[in-house]
Motif scaffolding. Structure first.
Motif, short mmCIF file in Angstrom:
data_model
loop_
_atom_site.label_atom_id
_atom_site.label_comp_id
_atom_site.label_asym_id
_atom_site.label_seq_id
_atom_site.Cartn_x
_atom_site.Cartn_y
_atom_site.Cartn_z
N ALA A 34 14.54 -79.75 -109.93
CA ALA A 34 15.16 -80.70 -109.00
C ALA A 34 15.17 -80.14 -107.58
O ALA A 34 14.81 -80.84 -106.63
CB ALA A 34 16.58 -81.02 -109.46
N VAL A 35 15.54 -78.88 -107.45
CA VAL A 35 15.59 -78.27 -106.11
C VAL A 35 14.21 -78.31 -105.46
O VAL A 35 14.04 -78.76 -104.33
CB VAL A 35 16.10 -76.81 -106.19
CG1 VAL A 35 15.94 -76.13 -104.84
CG2 VAL A 35 17.55 -76.78 -106.62
N ILE A 36 13.21 -77.83 -106.23
CA ILE A 36 11.86 -77.74 -105.67
C ILE A 36 11.36 -79.14 -105.29
O ILE A 36 10.81 -79.35 -104.21
CB ILE A 36 10.89 -77.08 -106.69
CG1 ILE A 36 11.33 -75.65 -106.99
CG2 ILE A 36 9.46 -77.13 -106.19
CD1 ILE A 36 11.05 -74.66 -105.90
N GLY A 346 10.68 -74.25 -114.18
CA GLY A 346 11.24 -75.26 -113.27
C GLY A 346 10.42 -75.39 -112.00
O GLY A 346 10.17 -76.50 -111.52
N ILE A 347 9.97 -74.25 -111.46
CA ILE A 347 9.16 -74.28 -110.23
C ILE A 347 7.86 -75.04 -110.50
O ILE A 347 7.46 -75.91 -109.72
CB ILE A 347 8.87 -72.84 -109.73
CG1 ILE A 347 10.15 -72.22 -109.16
CG2 ILE A 347 7.76 -72.85 -108.69
CD1 ILE A 347 10.08 -70.74 -108.87
N TYR A 369 7.29 -72.78 -99.79
CA TYR A 369 7.34 -71.42 -100.33
C TYR A 369 8.73 -70.85 -100.19
O TYR A 369 9.20 -70.10 -101.04
CB TYR A 369 6.30 -70.54 -99.63
CG TYR A 369 4.91 -70.97 -100.00
CD1 TYR A 369 4.38 -70.65 -101.25
CD2 TYR A 369 4.15 -71.74 -99.13
CE1 TYR A 369 3.12 -71.08 -101.60
CE2 TYR A 369 2.88 -72.17 -99.48
CZ TYR A 369 2.37 -71.84 -100.72
OH TYR A 369 1.14 -72.27 -101.08
N GLY A 370 9.41 -71.25 -99.12
CA GLY A 370 10.79 -70.81 -98.93
C GLY A 370 11.64 -71.22 -100.12
O GLY A 370 12.39 -70.41 -100.66
N ALA A 371 11.49 -72.48 -100.55
CA ALA A 371 12.29 -72.99 -101.67
C ALA A 371 11.93 -72.26 -102.95
O ALA A 371 12.80 -71.97 -103.78
CB ALA A 371 12.07 -74.48 -101.84
N ILE A 372 10.65 -71.91 -103.12
CA ILE A 372 10.23 -71.20 -104.34
C ILE A 372 10.86 -69.81 -104.38
O ILE A 372 11.44 -69.41 -105.38
CB ILE A 372 8.69 -71.13 -104.41
CG1 ILE A 372 8.15 -72.54 -104.72
CG2 ILE A 372 8.24 -70.13 -105.47
CD1 ILE A 372 6.66 -72.65 -104.75
N PHE A 376 13.76 -68.45 -106.99
CA PHE A 376 13.59 -67.23 -107.75
C PHE A 376 14.83 -66.34 -107.60
O PHE A 376 15.39 -65.85 -108.58
CB PHE A 376 12.35 -66.51 -107.22
CG PHE A 376 11.68 -65.68 -108.26
CD1 PHE A 376 10.84 -66.28 -109.18
CD2 PHE A 376 11.90 -64.32 -108.32
CE1 PHE A 376 10.23 -65.54 -110.15
CE2 PHE A 376 11.29 -63.57 -109.29
CZ PHE A 376 10.45 -64.17 -110.21
N VAL A 377 15.25 -66.20 -106.35
CA VAL A 377 16.43 -65.37 -106.07
C VAL A 377 17.66 -65.97 -106.76
O VAL A 377 18.45 -65.25 -107.38
CB VAL A 377 16.66 -65.26 -104.54
CG1 VAL A 377 17.98 -64.57 -104.24
CG2 VAL A 377 15.50 -64.51 -103.89
#
Lengths: 406, 247
Positions: A34-36, A346-347, A369-372, A376-377
Motif C-alpha cells: 500500500a505504501v509503495i 510487498g515492495i 526509490y526513497g519509498a523503497i 525496508f527500514v
C-alpha cells in the motif's frame, strides 16, 4: 554467532513453517504494498499535473480586473475597464522579473470559410503571447508588432478551427476567413496542445492582434486580462509582487485600499493542487501505517508462539553455551527476517500495482526509490520493535526449566 | 588431579514459603580420567547436583571448583562460557535440533565460540562424528536416524568442544537394552581415550560399566566406592541374538 549464521538459522526456522510464515507476513506485505503504491501513484499524479501545467507555461502570471459592483448589482469582471495599454507599458518598463507580457481581449465569433462555419472565440493578443502560453506554430507565421499598430486583419488559428473550416485539405495559410462580417487572413496554424488540465480544448482558439479585436470587433479601449510570464518559475512570485505594486501605483490606489485587479500565478494554482495531492498521500500513508502496525502485531504473536514451541531448543542452546544475548539475537533476527521478507514481497507487489494503475491512466510511471528504502527500514524497525519482547522472553528463560520443557 | 571438586555443597529452594534442602552438604572429587556414575532415586538430589555440575545452577553454599574455576558467584554470562568450554552434555532425549543435519547439530557448541572458523567447526564436527562411528550419517537429519544413532550424534556434540568433563543425564533412559549397551560401550571407549565422564542414572546395571559409583539419598552422599567395570562390548556379545532387531 555471526551475522550470516544468524540469518541462516532464522531462514531455516521460517522455512520450517512456510504457511504460517506467509500468513504472518501478510500484514506487512499489504502495508508495504500500500505504501509503495500510494507514494508511487501520488508522485506520478503530481508529475502528471506538473507536466500538464508546464505545457501551459509554468511561469505564467494572470492579471484580472476586479469584479465590479454597481449599486449592489454584481457586474462581473468583463465590463471592468481598469486594465489598459498604459498598465502594460508601465509593467514592461519597471518590472524586472517579467519576461514577456501581453494583453488579452476576448470576442466570441462565428468563423466562416466557404460552406463551413465554426463557433469559437478570437483572442486579441500581442505577438509575445505565444511564448507566454507555450504555443508554437506548425505552419506560417505569428503576426508582428507592426500588425498590432496597423490593426491588421490577420489571424493565427488552432488545429481544431483549421480542421473545422478547411475540410478539403487546402492549405489554410493565405486563405481569408470571416469572423462574423470581418474578413481575416490566416497567416499561421498552431501546433496542437491537446486538452488542458481543466478539460478545455486548447486548440479551439484563434489569435489576432489585440488592437484589431479591440477596435474592429468590440470598439473598446481596455483589456479583459493581462497575461505575463516571469523570467523563471522560481521568480514568478516576485514578478507577481512587482506587477501588483506597479498596477497599484498606475491605478492610483492609496494605502489601505483594495486592489481593483487580481494577480494569479501558475505556481499558486500548482501548489494548491500539490497540497490536495499531498493531503491524500498523507491520509493513505496513515492507512498503510495502521496496516503495518497490525502486521507487526501478527509477527509479535507468532514470535511468542515460536518461542514457546522452541523452549527445548532454547534450553539446549543455553546448556551448550549460548548466552542470553545470543538467544535474543537469534529471535530478533527471525522476526526481522520475517518482516523484511514480507516487505520485499510487498515492495514487489506495490511496484507492480503502481505500474498497472499508472499505465491504465496513462500517467508517467515513477518508482520511488526513497519509498523503497524507507519501506525496508520500516520493516527492519517493525521486526525489531515487535520481535523485542518475544526475544526477551526467550533470552530470559531458565535453561534448567527450558531443557526439560515438554 | 581433580577435575571437579565439591566441598560441603548445599542447595536450597524456596517452595511455597518453605525451604527445601535438595543438597545438604555434598563433598567429593572427580579425578581426570574417571568414569563416575551418580546414582539415586528421584528426590535424592541427583538432578540438582547435575545442574550444579553442569554450571546451569549455582550452589547456595559450599564450593564447586571445575578445572580450577570456582563456579560460585559467577555471572550468567560467565556460566554460559564455562558450559561452552568445559562441559559436554548428553541428555536422555538427545535434544537434537529438528530438520538439521547430524554435522550441523554437532557444530552447534562451536558456533558459540568465536575462536572457531566455519571450516574448523566443520572439521571438528566431522572428527567427532567419526569418533562415535557415524561417518556415514553426517548429512542425515535427526528424523532419519534411529534412537541409538541420535544419541551418538548427541555424544559427538558433547565431545566436539573437547570438554574437561562429559555429563550424561540418564543417557540410556530412552533406549532398549542392546542400544543402551552399545552407547555404554561408546562411553567406555571414550573413557579409555582419557575422557572424564559423570553419568547420572538410576539403573544399577548401567552403573556396572563405570569405574566408580556415588550414591545419593536425601541430598547426601551415602555411598562412594570404586568398581571394576564390566565390559559393555562383552555384555553386548552375551545378549541373545533374537533381540537383535536394531540392525
Amino acid at each position: 554467532m555471526n551475522f550470516a549464521n544468524l540469518i541462516k538459522i532464522a531462514l531455516r526456522a521460517i522455512m520450517r513453517n512456510k504457511t504460517r510464515a506467509l500468513l504472518t507476513m501478510l500484514g506487512v506485505v499489504i502495508g508495504i504494498a500500500a505504501v509503495i503504491t500510494m507514494v508511487s501513484i501520488g508522485q506520478s499524479a503530481t508529475q502528471n499535473t506538473r507536466a500538464e501545467f508546464s505545457s501551459m507555461g509554468t511561469n505564467m502570471i494572470m492579471v484580472w480586473p476586479e469584479r465590479q459592483n454597481r449599486g449592489g448589482v454584481d457586474m462581473g469582471n468583463s465590463n471592468t475597464k481598469s486594465l489598459d495599454l498604459k498598465d502594460i507599458e508601465t509593467i514592461q518598463k519597471s518590472c524586472h522579473y517579467v519576461a514577456a507580457i501581453s494583453p488579452v481581449v476576448n470576442s466570441a465569433a462565428q468563423m466562416v470559410y466557404g460552406n463551413n462555419n465554426h463557433s469559437g472565440s478570437v483572442e486579441g493578443v500581442a505577438p509575445e503571447y505565444l511564448s507566454i502560453e507555450n504555443y508554437s506554430l506548425e505552419r506560417g507565421l505569428m503576426f508582428t508588432d507592426e500588425d498590432v499598430t496597423r490593426y491588421a486583419k490577420v489571424c493565427v488559428i488552432g488545429k481544431t478551427i483549421s480542421e473545422a473550416l478547411f475540410t478539403n485539405g487546402e492549405n489554410p495559410i493565405g486563405q481569408t476567413i470571416r469572423f462574423g462580417s470581418i474578413p481575416m487572413k490566416v497567416i499561421g496554424v498552431l501546433k496542437s496542445k491537446g486538452q488542458s488540465q481543466m478539460g478545455q480544448d486548447q486548440d479551439d482558439i484563434a489569435f489576432a492582434p489585440y488592437t484589431t479585436v479591440q477596435k474592429r470587433f468590440m470598439g473598446i479601449n481596455h483589456f479583459n486580462m493581462i497575461m505575463a510570464s516571469a523570467t523563471s518559475e522560481e521568480e514568478s512570485e516576485m514578478a507577481a509582487v512587482e506587477i501588483t505594486h506597479t498596477l497599484r501605483s498606475t491605478h492610483n490606489i492609496r494605502e489601505g485600499m483594495d486592489d481593483d485587479f487580481n494577480v494569479f500565478t501558475q505556481e499558486e494554482m500548482l501548489s494548491t493542487m500539490s497540497q490536495v495531492l499531498g493531503f491524500l498521500t498523507i491520509l493513505l500513508s496513515i492507512v498503510a501505517g495502521i496496516s503495518l502496525a497490525v502486521g507487526g502485531i501478527g509477527i509479535m504473536n507468532i514470535m511468542y508462539v515460536t518461542v514457546t514451541e522452541r523452549t527445548k531448543e532454547i534450553g539446549l542452546r543455553m546448556a551448550i553455551g549460548a548466552q542470553n544475548r545470543d538467544i535474543m539475537r537469534q529471535f530478533l533476527f527471525e522476526s526481522v527476517v520475517l518482516s523484511v521478507i514480507g516487505g520485499i514481497i510487498g515492495i514487489i507487489f506495490g511496484v507492480l500495482i503502481a505500474y498497472a494503475i499508472t499505465s491504465i491512466l496513462a500517467w508517467p510511471y515513477i518508482i520511488s526509490y526513497g519509498a523503497i528504502v524507507l519501506s525496508f527500514v520500516v520493516c527492519v524497525a517493525v521486526g525489531i520493535f515487535f520481535g523485542w519482547y518475544p526475544a526477551k522472553k526467550a533470552a530470559n528463560l531458565d535453561p534448567i526449566v527450558a531443557i526439560r520443557y515438554e | 588431579m581433580s577435575i571437579i571438586s565439591l566441598n560441603t555443597l548445599k542447595r536450597d529452594f524456596l517452595v511455597g514459603g518453605e525451604y527445601v534442602h535438595a543438597l545438604r552438604g555434598v563433598s567429593f572429587d572427580i579425578d581426570e580420567g574417571e568414569f563416575v556414575s551418580i546414582m539415586g532415586t528421584s528426590g535424592s538430589g541427583k538432578s540438582t547436583l547435575l545442574n550444579i555440575l553442569g554450571c546451569l545452577d549455582t550452589p547456595t553454599s559450599g564450593d564447586y571448583i571445575i578445572d580450577g574455576v570456582n563456579v560460585k558467584e559467577r555471572t550468567k554470562k560467565e556460566l554460559a562460557t564455562l558450559r561452552n568450554r568445559k562441559i559436554g552434555f548428553v541428555f536422555q532425549n538427545y535434544n537434537l535440533l529438528p530438520r538439521t543435519s547430524a554435522l550441523e547439530n554437532v557444530e552447534l557448541p562451536l558456533m558459540y565460540n568465536k575462536k572457531f572458523s566455519a571450516k574448523e567447526r566443520r572439521e571438528r564436527a566431522a572428527e567427532a562424528l567419526i569418533a562415535v562411528g557415524l561417518q556415514d550419517r553426517m548429512e542425515h537429519t535427526s528424523a532419519q536416524l534411529s534412537g541409538g544413532q541420535q544419541q551418538r550424534v548427541a555424544i559427538a556434540r558433547a565431545i566436539v568442544n573437547d570438554p574437561v568433563i562429559i555429563l550424561a543425564d540418564e543417557a540410556t533412559g530412552n533406549l532398549d537394552t542392546r542400544t543402551s549397551y552399545e552407547i555404554m560401550s561408546l562411553f567406555q571407549s571414550l573413557h579409555d581415550k582419557g575422557k572424564t565422564i559423570a553419568f547420572v542414572t538410576h539403573e544399577p546395571d548401567i552403573s556396572e560399566f563405570t569405574t566408580r559409583v556415588v550414591k545419593l539419598r536425601d541430598g547426601l552422599v551415602v555411598d562412594d566406592h570404586p568398581v571394576t567395570p564390566k565390559s559393555a562390548t562383552d555384555a553386548l556379545a552375551a545378549l541373545p541374538k533374537a533381540e537383535d532387531y536394531a540392525q
